[in-house]
Scaffold this motif. Structure first.
Motif, PDB file in Angstrom:
ATOM      1  N   GLU A   1       0.640  -7.906 -12.953  1.00  0.00           N
ATOM      2  CA  GLU A   1      -0.379  -7.524 -13.862  1.00  0.00           C
ATOM      3  C   GLU A   1      -1.016  -6.348 -13.481  1.00  0.00           C
ATOM      4  N   ASP A   2      -1.533  -5.705 -14.689  1.00  0.00           N
ATOM      5  CA  ASP A   2      -2.676  -4.328 -14.400  1.00  0.00           C
ATOM      6  C   ASP A   2      -3.836  -4.673 -13.375  1.00  0.00           C
ATOM      7  N   LYS A   3      -4.218  -5.926 -13.409  1.00  0.00           N
ATOM      8  CA  LYS A   3      -5.303  -6.233 -12.599  1.00  0.00           C
ATOM      9  C   LYS A   3      -4.984  -6.439 -11.091  1.00  0.00           C
ATOM     10  N   TYR A   4      -3.707  -6.297 -10.720  1.00  0.00           N
ATOM     11  CA  TYR A   4      -3.341  -6.555  -9.457  1.00  0.00           C
ATOM     12  C   TYR A   4      -2.863  -4.793  -8.889  1.00  0.00           C
ATOM     13  N   ILE A   5      -3.205  -4.016  -9.904  1.00  0.00           N
ATOM     14  CA  ILE A   5      -2.728  -2.559  -9.589  1.00  0.00           C
ATOM     15  C   ILE A   5      -4.131  -2.005  -9.393  1.00  0.00           C
ATOM     16  N   THR A   6      -4.455  -1.317  -8.125  1.00  0.00           N
ATOM     17  CA  THR A   6      -5.714  -0.522  -7.987  1.00  0.00           C
ATOM     18  C   THR A   6      -5.160   0.779  -7.181  1.00  0.00           C
ATOM     19  N   THR A   7      -6.106   1.778  -7.645  1.00  0.00           N
ATOM     20  CA  THR A   7      -6.149   3.340  -7.216  1.00  0.00           C
ATOM     21  C   THR A   7      -7.235   3.616  -6.362  1.00  0.00           C
ATOM     22  N   THR A   8      -7.232   4.203  -5.323  1.00  0.00           N
ATOM     23  CA  THR A   8      -8.433   4.845  -4.280  1.00  0.00           C
ATOM     24  C   THR A   8      -7.985   5.923  -3.611  1.00  0.00           C
ATOM     25  N   GLY A   9      -9.049   6.621  -3.045  1.00  0.00           N
ATOM     26  CA  GLY A   9      -8.827   7.538  -1.930  1.00  0.00           C
ATOM     27  C   GLY A   9      -8.251   8.804  -2.563  1.00  0.00           C
ATOM     28  N   LEU A  10      -8.784   9.230  -3.821  1.00  0.00           N
ATOM     29  CA  LEU A  10      -8.281  10.416  -4.282  1.00  0.00           C
ATOM     30  C   LEU A  10      -8.788  11.636  -3.575  1.00  0.00           C
ATOM     31  N   SER A  11      -7.813  12.509  -3.053  1.00  0.00           N
ATOM     32  CA  SER A  11      -8.302  13.724  -2.007  1.00  0.00           C
ATOM     33  C   SER A  11      -7.477  14.887  -2.677  1.00  0.00           C
TER      34      SER A  11
ATOM     35  N   THR B   1       0.857  -1.295   0.104  1.00  0.00           N
ATOM     36  CA  THR B   1      -0.074  -0.029   0.165  1.00  0.00           C
ATOM     37  C   THR B   1       0.872   1.206   0.025  1.00  0.00           C
ATOM     38  N   VAL B   2       0.806   2.029  -1.027  1.00  0.00           N
ATOM     39  CA  VAL B   2       1.543   3.183  -1.059  1.00  0.00           C
ATOM     40  C   VAL B   2       0.715   4.585  -1.256  1.00  0.00           C
ATOM     41  N   ASN B   3       1.068   5.505  -0.531  1.00  0.00           N
ATOM     42  CA  ASN B   3       0.433   6.796  -0.517  1.00  0.00           C
ATOM     43  C   ASN B   3       1.372   7.794  -1.441  1.00  0.00           C
ATOM     44  N   ILE B   4       0.406   8.340  -2.342  1.00  0.00           N
ATOM     45  CA  ILE B   4       1.167   9.310  -3.253  1.00  0.00           C
ATOM     46  C   ILE B   4       0.762  10.789  -2.679  1.00  0.00           C
ATOM     47  N   VAL B   5       1.494  11.546  -2.620  1.00  0.00           N
ATOM     48  CA  VAL B   5       1.391  12.874  -2.205  1.00  0.00           C
ATOM     49  C   VAL B   5       1.836  13.889  -3.128  1.00  0.00           C
ATOM     50  N   GLY B   6       1.141  15.175  -3.285  1.00  0.00           N
ATOM     51  CA  GLY B   6       1.753  16.233  -3.995  1.00  0.00           C
ATOM     52  C   GLY B   6       1.048  17.435  -3.250  1.00  0.00           C
ATOM     53  N   GLU B   7       2.366  18.118  -3.131  1.00  0.00           N
ATOM     54  CA  GLU B   7       2.004  19.640  -2.312  1.00  0.00           C
ATOM     55  C   GLU B   7       2.310  20.717  -3.139  1.00  0.00           C
ATOM     56  N   ASP B   8       1.494  21.918  -2.955  1.00  0.00           N
ATOM     57  CA  ASP B   8       2.061  23.120  -3.548  1.00  0.00           C
ATOM     58  C   ASP B   8       0.909  24.041  -3.193  1.00  0.00           C
ATOM     59  N   LYS B   9       1.290  25.496  -3.156  1.00  0.00           N
ATOM     60  CA  LYS B   9       0.346  26.509  -2.975  1.00  0.00           C
ATOM     61  C   LYS B   9      -0.925  26.759  -3.853  1.00  0.00           C
TER      62      LYS B   9
ATOM     63  N   ASP C   1      -1.723  27.656   3.983  1.00  0.00           N
ATOM     64  CA  ASP C   1      -0.255  27.510   3.484  1.00  0.00           C
ATOM     65  C   ASP C   1      -0.176  26.869   2.168  1.00  0.00           C
ATOM     66  N   LYS C   2      -0.723  25.652   1.948  1.00  0.00           N
ATOM     67  CA  LYS C   2      -0.685  24.826   0.765  1.00  0.00           C
ATOM     68  C   LYS C   2      -1.925  23.917   0.505  1.00  0.00           C
ATOM     69  N   PHE C   3      -1.792  23.353  -0.700  1.00  0.00           N
ATOM     70  CA  PHE C   3      -2.865  22.199  -1.098  1.00  0.00           C
ATOM     71  C   PHE C   3      -1.959  20.901  -1.036  1.00  0.00           C
ATOM     72  N   VAL C   4      -2.827  19.759  -0.377  1.00  0.00           N
ATOM     73  CA  VAL C   4      -2.182  18.680  -0.674  1.00  0.00           C
ATOM     74  C   VAL C   4      -3.137  17.747  -1.242  1.00  0.00           C
ATOM     75  N   ALA C   5      -2.542  17.079  -2.324  1.00  0.00           N
ATOM     76  CA  ALA C   5      -3.324  16.066  -3.028  1.00  0.00           C
ATOM     77  C   ALA C   5      -2.842  14.702  -2.952  1.00  0.00           C
ATOM     78  N   SER C   6      -3.733  13.767  -2.670  1.00  0.00           N
ATOM     79  CA  SER C   6      -3.269  12.379  -2.175  1.00  0.00           C
ATOM     80  C   SER C   6      -4.061  11.342  -3.007  1.00  0.00           C
ATOM     81  N   GLU C   7      -3.262  10.225  -2.991  1.00  0.00           N
ATOM     82  CA  GLU C   7      -4.274   9.000  -3.695  1.00  0.00           C
ATOM     83  C   GLU C   7      -3.350   7.920  -2.863  1.00  0.00           C
ATOM     84  N   VAL C   8      -4.308   6.547  -2.943  1.00  0.00           N
ATOM     85  CA  VAL C   8      -3.475   5.361  -2.512  1.00  0.00           C
ATOM     86  C   VAL C   8      -3.491   4.381  -3.580  1.00  0.00           C
ATOM     87  N   ILE C   9      -2.482   3.681  -3.693  1.00  0.00           N
ATOM     88  CA  ILE C   9      -2.278   2.623  -4.785  1.00  0.00           C
ATOM     89  C   ILE C   9      -1.849   1.463  -4.099  1.00  0.00           C
TER      90      ILE C   9
END
Length: 253
Positions: A95-105, A62-70, A120-128
């Protein structure tokens, strides 16, 4: 003469009836002693258990992907770029079927300044979530975080065994035999000569979660994250009711 004859017959009959009554009374006492139990059968409820240790062959990273910027759009772009980076690497391992994304915010963060909250900033995140063979998960974890640990963060790894259902079916037979053995051990000391199955039910198997939880991996970390899946225990429980008989034990007073 006739009067004496009838008197003798009456006496003989009376003695016979008296003797018969005594015999009946004694016989009744013996019978009541023999059948003092209200029932010659008894029901016994038991549990049967069967377990087997297995070595997990798959891992879910389980991986959390984060992007931060003003700027909100820039934060989303950073997050999407890192998500693509992770997915592209993951495709090399599964395989592609074993990769899922969820929790975009997308959310804003900031701080309090006196009585005012300053954004201060915006935080975009998604779980893979990436499902891979166990022997590949350490290499994958190291590779996706080696240069992007600030934006790619491991939040957890769990393990499972792909043939768990097959193991569970095999354990069912062992579990019911264990229940039978438990029933025999309970009633045999009481003199029971046989048992018969009345009903049986079972719950689901419960593999123990040996998942490993991670904090963020520092930038420039190891190419291979050391990971051990350990072992899991698959357990099956059955509940059974048996009827045992004859069970009639005298208790000394």
């Amino acid at each position: 003469m006739k009067g004496k004859k009838w008197l003798v017959i009456t006496v003989v009959v009376g003695l016979f009836m008296f003797a018969l009554g005594g015999y009946w009374a004694l016989s009744s006492q013996n019978v009541s002693a023999d059948v003092s139990c209200t029932s010659t059968t008894a029901r016994v409820s038991v549990i049967g258990v069967a377990k087997q240790d297995v070595t997990p062959d798959r891992a879910v990273l389980t991986v959390n992907i984060v992007g931060e910027d003003k700027d909100a759009n820039k934060a989303m772009e950073i997050m999407k770029d890192n998500a693509k980076y992770v997915i592209d690497i993951a495709k090399e391992y599964t395989e592609d079927k074993y990769i899922t994304t969820t929790g975009l915010s997308l959310r804003q963060t900031g701080h309090w300044e006196k009585d005012k909250y300053i954004y201060d900033k915006f935080v975009a995140s998604e779980v893979i979530k990436i499902d891979v063979p166990v022997d590949k998960v350490g290499e994958l974890a190291g590779k996706i975080t080696a240069n992007r640990a600030e934006n790619v963060r491991l939040s957890g790894i769990s393990f499972y065994y792909t043939k768990a259902d097959e193991v569970r079916k095999n354990l069912l037979e062992k579990a019911i035999l264990d229940a039978k053995d438990n029933a025999i051990r309970l009633v045999k000391p009481l003199g029971a000569e046989h048992i018969s199955l009345v009903s049986v039910s079972y719950g689901s198997y419960a593999p123990v979660d040996n998942g490993i939880r991670y904090a963020t991996v520092e930038k420039g970390g190891s190419e291979n994250v050391p990971i051990s899946a350990g072992s899991q225990t698959i357990s099956v429980h059955v509940s059974a009711v048996f009827e045992a008989g004859p069970v009639c034990t005298a208790i000394d007073k």
